[in-house]
Design a protein around this motif. Sequence first.
Motif, PDB file in Angstrom:
ATOM      1  N   HIS A  38     -10.321 -11.189 -29.836  1.00 51.86           N
ATOM      2  CA  HIS A  38     -10.864 -10.589 -28.617  1.00 51.86           C
ATOM      3  C   HIS A  38     -11.109  -9.101 -28.789  1.00 51.86           C
ATOM      4  O   HIS A  38     -12.115  -8.561 -28.346  1.00 51.86           O
ATOM      5  N   PHE A  39     -10.170  -8.419 -29.449  1.00 48.97           N
ATOM      6  CA  PHE A  39     -10.293  -6.970 -29.601  1.00 48.97           C
ATOM      7  C   PHE A  39     -11.062  -6.592 -30.868  1.00 48.97           C
ATOM      8  O   PHE A  39     -11.172  -5.419 -31.190  1.00 48.97           O
ATOM      9  N   ASP A  40     -11.555  -7.593 -31.612  1.00 45.95           N
ATOM     10  CA  ASP A  40     -12.337  -7.355 -32.814  1.00 45.95           C
ATOM     11  C   ASP A  40     -11.565  -6.476 -33.802  1.00 45.95           C
ATOM     12  O   ASP A  40     -12.078  -5.473 -34.298  1.00 45.95           O
ATOM     13  N   ALA A  99      -0.946  -1.577 -29.113  1.00 43.50           N
ATOM     14  CA  ALA A  99      -1.773  -1.377 -27.913  1.00 43.50           C
ATOM     15  C   ALA A  99      -2.435  -0.007 -27.872  1.00 43.50           C
ATOM     16  O   ALA A  99      -3.567   0.112 -27.414  1.00 43.50           O
ATOM     17  N   ARG A 146      -6.139  -0.060 -31.276  1.00 43.79           N
ATOM     18  CA  ARG A 146      -6.528  -1.236 -32.055  1.00 43.79           C
ATOM     19  C   ARG A 146      -7.930  -0.969 -32.581  1.00 43.79           C
ATOM     20  O   ARG A 146      -8.906  -1.309 -31.922  1.00 43.79           O
ATOM     21  N   PRO A 147      -8.031  -0.328 -33.743  1.00 43.02           N
ATOM     22  CA  PRO A 147      -9.371   0.021 -34.246  1.00 43.02           C
ATOM     23  C   PRO A 147     -10.209  -1.229 -34.488  1.00 43.02           C
ATOM     24  O   PRO A 147      -9.688  -2.256 -34.929  1.00 43.02           O
ATOM     25  N   ARG A 148     -11.508  -1.142 -34.203  1.00 48.18           N
ATOM     26  CA  ARG A 148     -12.413  -2.246 -34.501  1.00 48.18           C
ATOM     27  C   ARG A 148     -12.556  -2.375 -36.022  1.00 48.18           C
ATOM     28  O   ARG A 148     -12.301  -1.423 -36.755  1.00 48.18           O
ATOM     29  N   PRO A 188      -8.811   7.753 -36.559  1.00 53.78           N
ATOM     30  CA  PRO A 188      -9.824   7.418 -35.553  1.00 53.78           C
ATOM     31  C   PRO A 188      -9.307   6.334 -34.619  1.00 53.78           C
ATOM     32  O   PRO A 188      -8.514   5.490 -35.005  1.00 53.78           O
ATOM     33  N   HIS A 189      -9.774   6.385 -33.387  1.00 53.69           N
ATOM     34  CA  HIS A 189      -9.323   5.423 -32.391  1.00 53.69           C
ATOM     35  C   HIS A 189     -10.348   4.310 -32.245  1.00 53.69           C
ATOM     36  O   HIS A 189     -11.485   4.433 -32.688  1.00 53.69           O
ATOM     37  N   ARG A 190      -9.921   3.237 -31.599  1.00 50.11           N
ATOM     38  CA  ARG A 190     -10.801   2.117 -31.257  1.00 50.11           C
ATOM     39  C   ARG A 190     -12.051   2.600 -30.528  1.00 50.11           C
ATOM     40  O   ARG A 190     -13.161   2.149 -30.801  1.00 50.11           O
ATOM     41  N   LEU A 226      -4.372   4.554 -23.860  1.00 52.67           N
ATOM     42  CA  LEU A 226      -3.120   4.275 -24.575  1.00 52.67           C
ATOM     43  C   LEU A 226      -2.506   2.959 -24.111  1.00 52.67           C
ATOM     44  O   LEU A 226      -1.721   2.357 -24.812  1.00 52.67           O
ATOM     45  N   GLY A 227      -2.899   2.524 -22.905  1.00 53.40           N
ATOM     46  CA  GLY A 227      -2.447   1.222 -22.408  1.00 53.40           C
ATOM     47  C   GLY A 227      -3.153   0.071 -23.104  1.00 53.40           C
ATOM     48  O   GLY A 227      -2.768  -1.074 -22.926  1.00 53.40           O
ATOM     49  N   GLY A 228      -4.193   0.380 -23.850  1.00 57.40           N
ATOM     50  CA  GLY A 228      -4.827  -0.624 -24.692  1.00 57.40           C
ATOM     51  C   GLY A 228      -6.057  -1.303 -24.128  1.00 57.40           C
ATOM     52  O   GLY A 228      -6.308  -2.466 -24.427  1.00 57.40           O
ATOM     53  N   ASP A 260      -9.776  -2.669 -23.614  1.00 61.39           N
ATOM     54  CA  ASP A 260     -10.747  -3.182 -24.591  1.00 61.39           C
ATOM     55  C   ASP A 260     -11.892  -2.186 -24.744  1.00 61.39           C
ATOM     56  O   ASP A 260     -12.267  -1.825 -25.856  1.00 61.39           O
TER      57      ASP A 260
END
Lengths: 248, 250
Positions: free
Chosen positions: A148-150, A159, A162-164, B11-13, B76-78, B80
Amino acid sequence: MSSLRNAVKRVEHKERAQPASRRKLGLLEKHKDYVLRARNYGKKRDRMQALKLKAAMKNPDEFYFAMHRKKTEGGVHVLDGAETLPHDVVQLLKTQDLGYVSTHRSADERKAAKLRESLHMLEAGPRNKHTIFFDSEKEAKEFDVAKHFDTVPELADRAFNRPRKDTLEKAQVTGATNRRQLKKVLKKRDASYSELMQRLERAEKMKKAEVHLEAQRKVMNSKGTKRKVQEAKDGRPAVYRWKKERSR
Amino acid sequence: MKGGAKVVVEPHRHEGVFIARGKEDALCTLNSSPGKAVYGEKLISVEAPPSEDGTTSKIEYRVWNPFRSKLAAAILGGVDGIHIVPGAKVLYLGAAAGTTVSHVADIVGPSGCVYAVEFAHRPGRDLINMAKSRTNVIPIIEDARHPLKYRMLVGMVDTVFADVAQPDQARIVALNSHYFLKNGGHCVISIKASCVDSTASPEAVFAQEVSKLKTENFKPKEQVTLEPYERDHAVVIALYRPPKKSKSKD
């Protein structure tokens, strides 16, 4: 057998109540009362004997350092510092205590807020609730975090980041390259975290103390009749209610 | 600096967002006006990887405090997707003094744009001062309940972010979205449970707000609560006027 025993006449009870003619003399002492009285008498007699013996065997040169502080008045031992402070002095001291506690609490809170600016509790693990809405039950059942989060399965539980997959491929980590130096710095960071936690904990405790002091001061300063409506519990002070009175 | 950098930046999501690990343990964004802090936040400077001709340059990041910003707390809570990406146009309702707006402006970068709406004059002044050094921020001192008043300033946007803490927040967001949000755009709403209904339980309030959004043609995608940074807060992300599903599969 018991029925037979019941049939046999038993020994008459020898102890009687005070006869009506002697009622004015009070209750008649029974044997069990006598036993209590006699034991008490014996105990006191033995104690007195022991004390008398001790006094007779006293060593006049005996010395304890506590003797410097203690004294007797007319042969009677008096305790120092047993006198109570006057009401208004206690009131003043309570106000000062309250001031001291609240100053230090606010200082702790300020310092904690300063530390928290750059310590975001990333590794503490998620404490929140993340809800994802789906169109159908089937989608919800087939839910897989990493998919889902790729992202890769190893990072699915992380949390805060979550790097893509394509981010992992393209972007790179920058900054420190010296592993030993970084380790040192991370140690410092852990120390700051522990300071932060301690400050927060202490501020919490002092907040509680402040509430209690404030309640005590209000009760002391109050005039009029009051009634306790709730006992102190869960670290909160007791709750009082005052009788309503016209001020004029 | 002696001995090189003492911080690692990963790097972040979400593009434009970074995580700095070192003496600090912090979320941060790229500083678009290097050397200057907006509201006294910490700056972190890191050497960029050398380019092909061997010259090195410094990159500066600004720490983004999740205890002050709901958006940072949600990241930070995650969540999508925050739907605030480089080049995006964002309508920001309830901008306050522009602390979070400055970070949003850093994320969208020079090709993006942030329309920051704030009603109160005092924080509005700080917002305008902030906008002076960030040209992609357009400060609007107006009531978000009356989008008609600023319709001449705002174009179509990709995302509406709202942190207005009003009981009729869902209505305000819907009203603004009907004017400015493109079809298939997103809204990101921060909900403070006690501001909407202080008697109901927070979960009930969040569910109620989500259902309000549904009636306004939003499709909720996700919801995160903001512990440990805020108590009884949630961020809800919803899709506006979702595109119709094609029936070619059948």
